[in-house]
Design a protein around this motif. Sequence first.
Motif, PDB file in Angstrom:
ATOM      1  N   ASP A   1     -98.708  11.974  42.792  1.00  0.00           N
ATOM      2  CA  ASP A   1     -98.000  13.197  42.330  1.00  0.00           C
ATOM      3  C   ASP A   1     -96.732  12.628  41.320  1.00  0.00           C
ATOM      4  OD1 ASP A   1     -96.026  12.308  43.808  1.00  0.00           O
ATOM      5  OD2 ASP A   1     -96.589  13.530  45.540  1.00  0.00           O
ATOM      6  N   ASP A   2     -96.108  13.628  40.933  1.00  0.00           N
ATOM      7  CA  ASP A   2     -94.942  13.475  39.800  1.00  0.00           C
ATOM      8  C   ASP A   2     -93.767  12.484  40.796  1.00  0.00           C
ATOM      9  OD1 ASP A   2     -96.197  14.390  38.041  1.00  0.00           O
ATOM     10  OD2 ASP A   2     -95.190  16.786  37.761  1.00  0.00           O
ATOM     11  N   GLN A   3     -93.557  12.979  41.885  1.00  0.00           N
ATOM     12  CA  GLN A   3     -92.576  12.344  42.600  1.00  0.00           C
ATOM     13  C   GLN A   3     -92.753  10.879  42.704  1.00  0.00           C
ATOM     14  OE1 GLN A   3     -91.809  14.495  46.157  1.00  0.00           O
ATOM     15  NE2 GLN A   3     -89.417  14.286  45.835  1.00  0.00           N
ATOM     16  N   CYS A   4     -94.021  10.543  42.946  1.00  0.00           N
ATOM     17  CA  CYS A   4     -94.489   9.148  43.074  1.00  0.00           C
ATOM     18  C   CYS A   4     -94.106   8.184  41.533  1.00  0.00           C
ATOM     19  CB  CYS A   4     -95.677   8.818  43.354  1.00  0.00           C
ATOM     20  SG  CYS A   4     -95.772   9.191  45.209  1.00  0.00           S
ATOM     21  N   LYS A   5     -94.825   9.046  40.658  1.00  0.00           N
ATOM     22  CA  LYS A   5     -94.601   8.470  39.195  1.00  0.00           C
ATOM     23  C   LYS A   5     -93.160   8.275  38.997  1.00  0.00           C
ATOM     24  CE  LYS A   5     -97.826  11.274  37.068  1.00  0.00           C
ATOM     25  NZ  LYS A   5     -98.201  12.419  36.140  1.00  0.00           N
ATOM     26  N   GLU A   6     -92.405   9.189  39.268  1.00  0.00           N
ATOM     27  CA  GLU A   6     -90.964   9.192  38.884  1.00  0.00           C
ATOM     28  C   GLU A   6     -90.467   7.970  39.747  1.00  0.00           C
ATOM     29  OE1 GLU A   6     -87.941  12.691  39.510  1.00  0.00           O
ATOM     30  OE2 GLU A   6     -89.428  12.885  37.654  1.00  0.00           O
ATOM     31  N   TYR A   7     -90.598   7.790  40.886  1.00  0.00           N
ATOM     32  CA  TYR A   7     -90.111   6.634  41.675  1.00  0.00           C
ATOM     33  C   TYR A   7     -90.777   5.406  41.137  1.00  0.00           C
ATOM     34  CZ  TYR A   7     -88.905   3.792  45.703  1.00  0.00           C
ATOM     35  OH  TYR A   7     -88.371   3.250  46.685  1.00  0.00           O
ATOM     36  N   ASN A   8     -91.720   5.210  40.806  1.00  0.00           N
ATOM     37  CA  ASN A   8     -92.144   3.941  40.169  1.00  0.00           C
ATOM     38  C   ASN A   8     -91.819   3.725  38.868  1.00  0.00           C
ATOM     39  OD1 ASN A   8     -93.644   3.101  42.330  1.00  0.00           O
ATOM     40  ND2 ASN A   8     -95.389   4.483  41.929  1.00  0.00           N
ATOM     41  N   SER A   9     -91.416   4.860  37.861  1.00  0.00           N
ATOM     42  CA  SER A   9     -90.993   4.585  36.570  1.00  0.00           C
ATOM     43  C   SER A   9     -89.693   3.797  36.697  1.00  0.00           C
ATOM     44  CB  SER A   9     -90.634   5.876  35.929  1.00  0.00           C
ATOM     45  OG  SER A   9     -89.864   6.659  36.400  1.00  0.00           O
ATOM     46  N   PRO A  10     -89.512   2.949  35.674  1.00  0.00           N
ATOM     47  CA  PRO A  10     -88.508   1.970  35.573  1.00  0.00           C
ATOM     48  C   PRO A  10     -87.073   2.674  35.543  1.00  0.00           C
ATOM     49  CG  PRO A  10     -89.364   2.121  33.407  1.00  0.00           C
ATOM     50  CD  PRO A  10     -90.198   2.754  34.368  1.00  0.00           C
ATOM     51  N   MET A  11     -85.960   2.175  36.056  1.00  0.00           N
ATOM     52  CA  MET A  11     -84.693   2.674  35.772  1.00  0.00           C
ATOM     53  C   MET A  11     -84.095   2.807  34.449  1.00  0.00           C
ATOM     54  SD  MET A  11     -82.274   3.859  37.859  1.00  0.00           S
ATOM     55  CE  MET A  11     -81.931   3.251  39.513  1.00  0.00           C
ATOM     56  N   SER A  12     -83.500   3.783  33.877  1.00  0.00           N
ATOM     57  CA  SER A  12     -83.007   3.819  32.625  1.00  0.00           C
ATOM     58  C   SER A  12     -81.560   4.080  32.874  1.00  0.00           C
ATOM     59  CB  SER A  12     -83.495   5.056  31.722  1.00  0.00           C
ATOM     60  OG  SER A  12     -85.130   4.877  31.800  1.00  0.00           O
ATOM     61  N   THR A  13     -80.636   3.950  31.915  1.00  0.00           N
ATOM     62  CA  THR A  13     -79.198   4.265  31.713  1.00  0.00           C
ATOM     63  C   THR A  13     -78.840   4.842  30.487  1.00  0.00           C
ATOM     64  OG1 THR A  13     -79.142   2.040  32.921  1.00  0.00           O
ATOM     65  CG2 THR A  13     -76.887   2.939  32.131  1.00  0.00           C
ATOM     66  N   ALA A  14     -78.012   5.823  30.697  1.00  0.00           N
ATOM     67  CA  ALA A  14     -77.394   6.412  29.261  1.00  0.00           C
ATOM     68  C   ALA A  14     -76.010   6.502  29.623  1.00  0.00           C
ATOM     69  CB  ALA A  14     -77.978   8.097  29.361  1.00  0.00           C
ATOM     70  N   GLN A  15     -75.263   6.484  28.522  1.00  0.00           N
ATOM     71  CA  GLN A  15     -73.863   6.676  28.310  1.00  0.00           C
ATOM     72  C   GLN A  15     -73.311   7.972  28.071  1.00  0.00           C
ATOM     73  OE1 GLN A  15     -72.122   3.942  29.518  1.00  0.00           O
ATOM     74  NE2 GLN A  15     -73.951   2.845  29.599  1.00  0.00           N
ATOM     75  N   PHE A  16     -72.635   8.731  28.752  1.00  0.00           N
ATOM     76  CA  PHE A  16     -72.052  10.238  28.736  1.00  0.00           C
ATOM     77  C   PHE A  16     -70.556  10.083  28.194  1.00  0.00           C
ATOM     78  CE2 PHE A  16     -75.196  13.315  29.532  1.00  0.00           C
ATOM     79  CZ  PHE A  16     -76.241  12.546  29.845  1.00  0.00           C
ATOM     80  N   LEU A  17     -70.235  10.734  27.313  1.00  0.00           N
ATOM     81  CA  LEU A  17     -68.937  10.933  26.889  1.00  0.00           C
ATOM     82  C   LEU A  17     -68.634  12.435  26.939  1.00  0.00           C
ATOM     83  CD1 LEU A  17     -65.965   9.691  26.686  1.00  0.00           C
ATOM     84  CD2 LEU A  17     -66.376   9.908  24.111  1.00  0.00           C
ATOM     85  N   PHE A  18     -67.708  12.915  28.067  1.00  0.00           N
ATOM     86  CA  PHE A  18     -67.264  14.266  28.045  1.00  0.00           C
ATOM     87  C   PHE A  18     -66.037  14.603  27.310  1.00  0.00           C
ATOM     88  CE2 PHE A  18     -70.275  14.132  31.611  1.00  0.00           C
ATOM     89  CZ  PHE A  18     -71.270  15.065  31.124  1.00  0.00           C
TER      90      PHE A  18
END
Length: 243
Positions: A2-19
């Motif tokens: 299911d989608d949750q498992c897919k998400e759990y197994n997908s690699p960790m990504s990082t983004a930088q936010f500036l508000f």
Amino acid sequence: MDDQCKEYNSPMSTAQFLFLGKLQDFLPKDQRGQTIGVEFRGRQSIKHLAESLGVPHPEIGQVQVNGQEGTLSTITQDGDRIDVHPVPNGCPIEPRFVLDNHLGRLSAYLRMLGFDCLYHNDYQDEELAEAAQQEERILLSRDRRLLMRKAVMHGYCLRSLDSLEQLSEVIRRFDLTSRITPFHRCLRCNHPLEPVAKEAVLDRLEPLTKLYFDEFQICPACGQIYWKGSHYEKMRHLIEEII
Ligand SMILES: [Zn+2]
């Protein structure tokens, strides 16, 4: 899988936010003016990640992804640098409002200035969001979670706890000064007022009111009578101060 498992197994990504600008009001003090690194898995929109940092989407205007124009529904990619700007002051739709349950005084002030305000002290969050969507009203609240609801297109998170300061915030944010029409709307029920002859309401007036006033307005919905008494003068003074 299911989608949750897919998400759990997908690699960790990082983004930088500036508000930028007023959006920094939503951040903890030590994060203001700083680039914030956000870790996430799977497909995440900019809206989702910005809200996970506490910034409700109706407050967000322009979004830039790696220097290019993006939108709130843009899917965030690993390594993205995202600049998030506040909505500029102004009113993209007719300035009609729906206010959450804690804003009775603000709703009376806005009605006093002639603005259409839906307010009941027993509305549930869902009803507020629905009214904002279906009637194309701007939702005013101090509750960020409420403003983060998907149904809310236009909204504003009040910064102050003081109702007069809140009124100034709303006037500034939606650029309302030129749209103020004081004493045209019932403070109790929001209905536009109509002029009424003194004779028609004579039996409902106090002796001194009868003596000193000749011009009256009535709310056709709830029957409340209005005249330019001491209350009116106080309010006029207040409006001048705010403007
Ligand atoms: Zn009324």
